[in-house]
Write a protein that holds these residues in place. Sequence first.
Motif, PDB file in Angstrom:
ATOM      1  N   CYS A 193       8.093   2.926  -3.650  1.00 29.02           N
ATOM      2  CA  CYS A 193       6.787   3.424  -3.052  1.00 29.02           C
ATOM      3  C   CYS A 193       5.640   2.932  -3.662  1.00 29.02           C
ATOM      4  O   CYS A 193       4.343   2.644  -2.425  1.00 29.02           O
ATOM      5  N   PHE A 203       4.506   1.859   0.265  1.00 28.64           N
ATOM      6  CA  PHE A 203       4.393   3.349   0.883  1.00 28.64           C
ATOM      7  C   PHE A 203       3.543   2.855   2.181  1.00 28.64           C
ATOM      8  O   PHE A 203       3.781   2.720   3.675  1.00 28.64           O
ATOM      9  N   PRO A 245       5.572   8.962   7.013  1.00 28.65           N
ATOM     10  CA  PRO A 245       6.998   9.949   6.211  1.00 28.65           C
ATOM     11  C   PRO A 245       7.133  11.125   5.979  1.00 28.65           C
ATOM     12  O   PRO A 245       6.455  11.445   6.823  1.00 28.65           O
ATOM     13  N   CYS A 249       5.918  10.129  -3.715  1.00 27.97           N
ATOM     14  CA  CYS A 249       5.161   8.916  -4.918  1.00 27.97           C
ATOM     15  C   CYS A 249       4.622   9.171  -5.659  1.00 27.97           C
ATOM     16  O   CYS A 249       3.997   8.220  -6.870  1.00 27.97           O
TER      17      CYS A 249
END
Length: 218
Positions: A140, A143, A152, A160
Amino acid sequence: MKNTILLLTLLFSVNAFADHSTSKFVWSGKCLNSNCTRSEIEAENKANYQKHLQHIQDLDAEQEEEDREWSRQHDEDQARADALPKYQYKPIPETDNCVTRFYEKASSIIGDNAKEYIDVEEIKSGKCIFGFKLMAEEMCEYFDSFSSMATPDWSEAEWCRYRSELREVYIQYSGLVGTSAFTDAVQAERKAKLKPVEDKHHKIYQNLYEQHLKQLKQ
């Protein structure tokens, strides 16, 4: 030489003794089926013999020339083949698509094999989605970088966010776990702090899930 033996054998067996009663040895020419003296027949046969012998020798010479040409051509072909670069095995590269490009870039970002932590799927030509594998919440941290490379999964951002809030609570008590200071009262306190985090996550997750189902039905 094979041609000479074959043709001479054939000539003698068919024409050489055409008329035993008159001792005529006529192969072809003016004396064939005509009245000629013995000397004329012999002269005719001698001339025919020389003519056929020359023809056979010419055939042998042509065959020898063909053999030499075949051998020369074979040697040239072999030389060209020997001069070619020797075959070396090269692994077939993976298909260049958004999946392979994502893993390549992600691995360079995290300094490890991204396939161990991330699942990536191509949903349409040139477009991929990604999701973190179970127990890979440390991903994460990257991310935003991964989101610039692929879309995503529908719940990944929330996952996350949720794991980050949990970690903040757990960090507060990390020094107490396993010690006498981690009493029942302290455990109850930690649990009370975790509950709103869990409740918030379940609510957000449920809403996201319903939205995801609607999109699938469209």
